[in-house]
Design a protein around this motif. Structure first.
Motif, PDB file in Angstrom:
ATOM      1  N   MET A   1      16.977  -1.398   1.483  1.00 54.73           N
ATOM      2  CA  MET A   1      15.585  -1.303   1.093  1.00 54.73           C
ATOM      3  C   MET A   1      15.523  -1.318  -0.441  1.00 54.73           C
ATOM      4  SD  MET A   1      12.838   1.808   1.771  1.00 54.73           S
ATOM      5  CE  MET A   1      12.736   1.469   3.504  1.00 54.73           C
ATOM      6  N   ASN A   2      14.615  -2.127  -0.950  1.00 56.99           N
ATOM      7  CA  ASN A   2      14.493  -2.182  -2.402  1.00 56.99           C
ATOM      8  C   ASN A   2      13.670  -0.994  -2.926  1.00 56.99           C
ATOM      9  OD1 ASN A   2      11.684  -2.804  -2.411  1.00 56.99           O
ATOM     10  ND2 ASN A   2      12.152  -4.959  -2.052  1.00 56.99           N
ATOM     11  N   LYS A   3      13.699  -0.825  -4.221  1.00 54.79           N
ATOM     12  CA  LYS A   3      13.063   0.322  -4.854  1.00 54.79           C
ATOM     13  C   LYS A   3      11.556   0.368  -4.598  1.00 54.79           C
ATOM     14  CE  LYS A   3      12.403   2.457  -9.376  1.00 54.79           C
ATOM     15  NZ  LYS A   3      12.666   2.346 -10.807  1.00 54.79           N
ATOM     16  N   GLU A   4      10.885  -0.776  -4.680  1.00 54.33           N
ATOM     17  CA  GLU A   4       9.437  -0.818  -4.486  1.00 54.33           C
ATOM     18  C   GLU A   4       9.064  -0.404  -3.071  1.00 54.33           C
ATOM     19  OE1 GLU A   4      11.156  -3.490  -5.797  1.00 54.33           O
ATOM     20  OE2 GLU A   4      10.616  -3.071  -7.873  1.00 54.33           O
ATOM     21  N   ASP A   5       9.817  -0.897  -2.075  1.00 59.74           N
ATOM     22  CA  ASP A   5       9.544  -0.525  -0.685  1.00 59.74           C
ATOM     23  C   ASP A   5       9.785   0.959  -0.459  1.00 59.74           C
ATOM     24  OD1 ASP A   5       8.867  -3.114  -0.108  1.00 59.74           O
ATOM     25  OD2 ASP A   5      10.699  -3.582   1.003  1.00 59.74           O
ATOM     26  N   TYR A   6      10.842   1.487  -1.057  1.00 63.33           N
ATOM     27  CA  TYR A   6      11.152   2.904  -0.922  1.00 63.33           C
ATOM     28  C   TYR A   6      10.011   3.753  -1.487  1.00 63.33           C
ATOM     29  CZ  TYR A   6      13.304   7.437  -1.500  1.00 63.33           C
ATOM     30  OH  TYR A   6      13.550   8.783  -1.439  1.00 63.33           O
ATOM     31  N   ILE A   7       9.522   3.376  -2.650  1.00 63.90           N
ATOM     32  CA  ILE A   7       8.427   4.118  -3.287  1.00 63.90           C
ATOM     33  C   ILE A   7       7.167   4.027  -2.440  1.00 63.90           C
ATOM     34  CG2 ILE A   7       6.871   4.137  -5.292  1.00 63.90           C
ATOM     35  CD1 ILE A   7       9.377   3.314  -6.973  1.00 63.90           C
ATOM     36  N   GLU A   8       6.862   2.843  -1.947  1.00 66.66           N
ATOM     37  CA  GLU A   8       5.669   2.658  -1.121  1.00 66.66           C
ATOM     38  C   GLU A   8       5.746   3.494   0.157  1.00 66.66           C
ATOM     39  OE1 GLU A   8       3.195  -0.844   1.213  1.00 66.66           O
ATOM     40  OE2 GLU A   8       4.963  -1.379   0.049  1.00 66.66           O
ATOM     41  N   LYS A   9       6.889   3.463   0.808  1.00 68.63           N
ATOM     42  CA  LYS A   9       7.079   4.246   2.035  1.00 68.63           C
ATOM     43  C   LYS A   9       6.888   5.730   1.740  1.00 68.63           C
ATOM     44  CE  LYS A   9      10.632   5.430   5.394  1.00 68.63           C
ATOM     45  NZ  LYS A   9      12.056   5.324   5.690  1.00 68.63           N
ATOM     46  N   ASN A  10       7.471   6.200   0.650  1.00 73.80           N
ATOM     47  CA  ASN A  10       7.366   7.609   0.271  1.00 73.80           C
ATOM     48  C   ASN A  10       5.917   7.990  -0.013  1.00 73.80           C
ATOM     49  OD1 ASN A  10       7.565   9.850  -2.064  1.00 73.80           O
ATOM     50  ND2 ASN A  10       9.300  10.017  -0.629  1.00 73.80           N
ATOM     51  N   GLN A  11       5.193   7.131  -0.689  1.00 71.49           N
ATOM     52  CA  GLN A  11       3.793   7.413  -1.007  1.00 71.49           C
ATOM     53  C   GLN A  11       2.942   7.471   0.263  1.00 71.49           C
ATOM     54  OE1 GLN A  11       3.296   4.263  -3.890  1.00 71.49           O
ATOM     55  NE2 GLN A  11       3.476   5.699  -5.596  1.00 71.49           N
ATOM     56  N   LEU A  12       3.182   6.563   1.203  1.00 70.22           N
ATOM     57  CA  LEU A  12       2.450   6.591   2.465  1.00 70.22           C
ATOM     58  C   LEU A  12       2.781   7.855   3.266  1.00 70.22           C
ATOM     59  CD1 LEU A  12       2.729   2.840   3.475  1.00 70.22           C
ATOM     60  CD2 LEU A  12       0.588   4.095   3.092  1.00 70.22           C
ATOM     61  N   GLU A  13       4.046   8.248   3.261  1.00 67.56           N
ATOM     62  CA  GLU A  13       4.445   9.487   3.947  1.00 67.56           C
ATOM     63  C   GLU A  13       3.732  10.689   3.326  1.00 67.56           C
ATOM     64  OE1 GLU A  13       8.946   8.223   5.418  1.00 67.56           O
ATOM     65  OE2 GLU A  13       8.690   9.157   3.455  1.00 67.56           O
ATOM     66  N   ASN A  14       3.618  10.712   2.011  1.00 68.90           N
ATOM     67  CA  ASN A  14       2.929  11.810   1.332  1.00 68.90           C
ATOM     68  C   ASN A  14       1.451  11.853   1.697  1.00 68.90           C
ATOM     69  OD1 ASN A  14       5.274  12.696   0.072  1.00 68.90           O
ATOM     70  ND2 ASN A  14       4.893  11.522  -1.789  1.00 68.90           N
ATOM     71  N   VAL A  15       0.817  10.698   1.771  1.00 68.79           N
ATOM     72  CA  VAL A  15      -0.596  10.643   2.151  1.00 68.79           C
ATOM     73  C   VAL A  15      -0.766  11.167   3.581  1.00 68.79           C
ATOM     74  CG1 VAL A  15      -2.540   9.096   2.639  1.00 68.79           C
ATOM     75  CG2 VAL A  15      -1.213   8.813   0.539  1.00 68.79           C
ATOM     76  N   ILE A  16       0.105  10.758   4.478  1.00 65.26           N
ATOM     77  CA  ILE A  16       0.023  11.222   5.870  1.00 65.26           C
ATOM     78  C   ILE A  16       0.240  12.732   5.935  1.00 65.26           C
ATOM     79  CG2 ILE A  16       1.189  11.155   8.121  1.00 65.26           C
ATOM     80  CD1 ILE A  16      -0.805   8.864   7.701  1.00 65.26           C
ATOM     81  N   GLN A  17       1.151  13.269   5.136  1.00 64.60           N
ATOM     82  CA  GLN A  17       1.357  14.729   5.102  1.00 64.60           C
ATOM     83  C   GLN A  17       0.087  15.442   4.646  1.00 64.60           C
ATOM     84  OE1 GLN A  17       4.796  15.481   2.652  1.00 64.60           O
ATOM     85  NE2 GLN A  17       6.223  14.676   4.174  1.00 64.60           N
ATOM     86  N   GLU A  18      -0.590  14.889   3.646  1.00 68.46           N
ATOM     87  CA  GLU A  18      -1.855  15.462   3.177  1.00 68.46           C
ATOM     88  C   GLU A  18      -2.907  15.412   4.276  1.00 68.46           C
ATOM     89  OE1 GLU A  18      -3.579  14.175  -0.579  1.00 68.46           O
ATOM     90  OE2 GLU A  18      -1.569  13.613  -1.260  1.00 68.46           O
ATOM     91  N   ILE A  19      -2.995  14.270   4.931  1.00 67.39           N
ATOM     92  CA  ILE A  19      -3.980  14.097   6.004  1.00 67.39           C
ATOM     93  C   ILE A  19      -3.707  15.082   7.133  1.00 67.39           C
ATOM     94  CG2 ILE A  19      -4.743  12.502   7.818  1.00 67.39           C
ATOM     95  CD1 ILE A  19      -4.398  10.229   5.726  1.00 67.39           C
ATOM     96  N   GLU A  20      -2.444  15.272   7.456  1.00 67.15           N
ATOM     97  CA  GLU A  20      -2.086  16.156   8.571  1.00 67.15           C
ATOM     98  C   GLU A  20      -2.541  17.591   8.320  1.00 67.15           C
ATOM     99  OE1 GLU A  20       1.388  16.311  11.817  1.00 67.15           O
ATOM    100  OE2 GLU A  20       2.073  16.145   9.758  1.00 67.15           O
ATOM    101  N   LYS A  21      -2.702  17.977   7.081  1.00 62.93           N
ATOM    102  CA  LYS A  21      -3.181  19.320   6.751  1.00 62.93           C
ATOM    103  C   LYS A  21      -4.668  19.491   7.055  1.00 62.93           C
ATOM    104  CE  LYS A  21       0.205  19.921   3.061  1.00 62.93           C
ATOM    105  NZ  LYS A  21       0.417  19.967   1.615  1.00 62.93           N
ATOM    106  N   THR A  22      -5.395  18.375   7.169  1.00 58.70           N
ATOM    107  CA  THR A  22      -6.854  18.457   7.334  1.00 58.70           C
ATOM    108  C   THR A  22      -7.355  18.005   8.700  1.00 58.70           C
ATOM    109  OG1 THR A  22      -7.197  16.249   6.393  1.00 58.70           O
ATOM    110  CG2 THR A  22      -7.240  18.107   4.862  1.00 58.70           C
ATOM    111  N   VAL A  23      -6.507  17.362   9.489  1.00 61.10           N
ATOM    112  CA  VAL A  23      -6.954  16.872  10.802  1.00 61.10           C
ATOM    113  C   VAL A  23      -5.956  17.274  11.883  1.00 61.10           C
ATOM    114  CG1 VAL A  23      -8.117  14.874   9.774  1.00 61.10           C
ATOM    115  CG2 VAL A  23      -5.794  14.602  10.658  1.00 61.10           C
ATOM    116  N   ASP A  24      -6.429  17.251  13.122  1.00 61.14           N
ATOM    117  CA  ASP A  24      -5.499  17.483  14.225  1.00 61.14           C
ATOM    118  C   ASP A  24      -5.291  16.215  15.052  1.00 61.14           C
ATOM    119  OD1 ASP A  24      -7.951  17.445  15.529  1.00 61.14           O
ATOM    120  OD2 ASP A  24      -7.843  19.501  16.229  1.00 61.14           O
TER     121      ASP A  24
END
Length: 141
Positions: A1-24
């Motif tokens: 996996m290249n650096k850009e894909d790794y960063i993008e995946k990590n950012q999406l995971e972080n957004v989902i973690q934030e969302i999970e705190k507010t929704v069920d």
């Protein structure tokens, strides 16, 4: 996996973690979308809107959830579906629109419009073989 894909995946995971705190729960369009949201780490309920009427979807979601995010695709069809689903769900439960905005901003920042478009971020040759074997086992008896 290249650096850009790794960063993008990590950012999406972080957004989902934030969302999970507010929704069920989260609403997506189809099976591939559901799998991608799970791979991003969401552990709550995921409802699929494909092949359901809005009325049936609202009934299912309102029975199993109190706060949801509608993460249908970010193309014209997905945007329209999100508006209709959200409008009807608002009568029953809380729809957290900011979750859609956050996820959409991150997803579309790399010119992706569909949730399943993130699949390449998870491409692993070994995993493809496992998934193919499982699909064969469960869907092609």
């Amino acid at each position: 996996m290249n650096k850009e894909d790794y960063i993008e995946k990590n950012q999406l995971e972080n957004v989902i973690q934030e969302i999970e705190k507010t929704v069920d729960s989260i609403i997506v369009e189809g099976w591939d979308d559901k799998k991608m949201i799970q791979k991003l780490g969401f552990e709550g309920k995921i409802f699929m809107s494909a092949e359901k009427t809005v009325e049936d979807l609202v009934e299912d979601v309102s029975r199993g959830s109190e706060r949801t995010a509608v993460l249908t695709d970010f193309d014209s069809h997905g945007e329209e579906a999100s508006k209709e689903i959200s409008r009807e769900l608002d009568k029953e439960i809380d729809v957290i629109r900011s979750a859609r905005q956050k996820f959409g901003a991150q997803l579309t920042s790399t010119d992706r419009r569909a949730v399943e478009d993130i699949r390449p971020l998870f491409d692993d040759k070994e995993e493809k073989f496992v998934e193919a074997a499982m699909d064969q086992l469960f869907f092609n008896p």
